[in-house]
Design a protein around this motif. Structure first.
Motif, PDB file in Angstrom:
ATOM      1  N   LYS A   1       0.855  -1.179   0.000  1.00  0.00           N
ATOM      2  CA  LYS A   1       0.000   0.000   0.000  1.00  0.00           C
ATOM      3  C   LYS A   1       0.895   1.234   0.000  1.00  0.00           C
ATOM      4  CE  LYS A   1      -0.376   0.578   5.025  1.00  0.00           C
ATOM      5  NZ  LYS A   1      -1.283   0.768   6.170  1.00  0.00           N
TER       6      LYS A   1
ATOM      7  N   THR B   1       2.255   4.757   1.113  1.00  0.00           N
ATOM      8  CA  THR B   1       2.346   5.320   2.453  1.00  0.00           C
ATOM      9  C   THR B   1       3.153   6.608   2.420  1.00  0.00           C
ATOM     10  OG1 THR B   1       2.906   4.774   4.743  1.00  0.00           O
ATOM     11  CG2 THR B   1       4.454   4.060   3.068  1.00  0.00           C
ATOM     12  N   SER B   2       2.997   7.412   3.428  1.00  0.00           N
ATOM     13  CA  SER B   2       3.711   8.690   3.490  1.00  0.00           C
ATOM     14  C   SER B   2       5.115   8.492   4.038  1.00  0.00           C
ATOM     15  CB  SER B   2       2.952   9.677   4.379  1.00  0.00           C
ATOM     16  OG  SER B   2       2.942   9.223   5.723  1.00  0.00           O
TER      17      SER B   2
ATOM     18  N   SER C   1       5.218   8.338   7.892  1.00  0.00           N
ATOM     19  CA  SER C   1       4.794   7.125   8.590  1.00  0.00           C
ATOM     20  C   SER C   1       5.856   6.040   8.594  1.00  0.00           C
ATOM     21  CB  SER C   1       3.507   6.586   7.956  1.00  0.00           C
ATOM     22  OG  SER C   1       3.742   6.171   6.628  1.00  0.00           O
TER      23      SER C   1
ATOM     24  N   GLN D   1       4.518   0.285   1.410  1.00  0.00           N
ATOM     25  CA  GLN D   1       4.874  -0.591   2.523  1.00  0.00           C
ATOM     26  C   GLN D   1       4.052  -1.873   2.458  1.00  0.00           C
ATOM     27  OE1 GLN D   1       4.241   1.042   6.476  1.00  0.00           O
ATOM     28  NE2 GLN D   1       5.971  -0.131   7.296  1.00  0.00           N
TER      29      GLN D   1
ATOM     30  N   THR E   1       1.842  -4.745   3.764  1.00  0.00           N
ATOM     31  CA  THR E   1       0.849  -4.834   4.830  1.00  0.00           C
ATOM     32  C   THR E   1       1.068  -6.068   5.708  1.00  0.00           C
ATOM     33  OG1 THR E   1      -0.658  -6.003   3.341  1.00  0.00           O
ATOM     34  CG2 THR E   1      -0.890  -3.614   3.479  1.00  0.00           C
TER      35      THR E   1
END
Length: 249
Positions: free
Chosen positions: A187, A189-190, A193, A211, A213
């Motif tokens: 997924k 991600t920023s 994070s 990243q 999951t």
């Protein structure tokens, strides 16, 4: 005592599995009169995963057919693309096919893989439990009765192995959506994070991240991205249309 004699021919694609004297066209073969045609084919060295239509005197028969004297038997190779019962199409690879597993995952194909040898019975059971097509270069493994579905990988070169699997099964392709390490889904991600998982140079140089999951591994377009991009582009150029056509059929 000798049993019924049949006349056997094997498709050229299957010649690597049989003795040299069986590769020149139709040959005579003495059976025991009780074994099924499937057993006869396996006794020649051909995994049933690789045998397509079985023809007796020109008509298709099941593997349970008992050969009779004088019958002409033709063993054909599996058709491509091969239809596999059930959905979605998922794979399981044995310990010797790690590079192939990573390339399938790179393309978004669900490909389970064990980096340690867990043994043939466990692999076959895992295939049946999760309804995965077991990919292997081990003919004995592909003969296990508990196997749900399987396929022999003909080459020992990763690129040819990938071509073999994609042309045979035409799986749905969705590049950059699976973790090549564990097969989990990725997924976006920023940076914030995942900053605690990045080296300072990576954090300064890149802004887009994904990243896993499942294992939390972080991905970005680093130094190896161009070589991976080449693999993806080559595959999509060759197989993207084939996969789309199959979905529409």
């Amino acid at each position: 005592m000798n049993g019924p004699e049949i006349h056997l021919s094997v498709a050229p694609e299957l010649h690597l599995f049989v003795a040299a004297e069986r590769r020149g066209g139709r040959t005579a073969l003495t059976t025991d009169g009780a074994s099924t045609l499937g057993h006869v084919v396996e006794s020649l060295g051909i995994p049933l995963t690789e045998a397509g239509r079985l023809l007796v005197d020109g008509r298709e028969v099941p593997v349970s057919h008992i050969p009779a004297a004088g019958e002409s038997v033709e063993v054909r190779a599996v058709q491509r693309p091969q239809q596999v019962p059930g959905a979605p199409l998922r794979f399981l690879l044995d310990v010797h096919l790690g590079t192939l597993a990573r390339r399938l995952r790179l393309l978004g194909v669900d490909a389970a893989y064990f980096s340690e040898d867990i043994g043939d019975p466990a692999l076959a059971t895992h295939s049946a439990r999760e309804q995965r097509v077991l990919l292997s270069r081990d003919r004995g493994l592909l003969r296990r009765r508990e196997l749900w579905a399987g396929a022999y990988v003909y080459s020992d070169r990763p690129k040819e192995q990938l071509d073999d699997v994609l042309s045979r099964f035409a799986p749905a392709l969705d590049p950059w959506t699976r973790c090549v390490a564990c097969n989990g889904e990725l997924k976006h991600t920023s940076k914030e994070s995942v900053s605690g998982l990045l080296e300072s140079g990576t954090e300064r140089s890149y802004d887009a991240f994904a990243q896993c999951t499942t294992c939390s591994r972080v991905y970005w377009n680093g130094a190896h991205h161009s070589s991976l991009q080449t693999i993806v582009e080559d595959v999509m150029r060759t197989y993207g249309d084939v996969q789309t056509q199959r979905q529409a059929s």
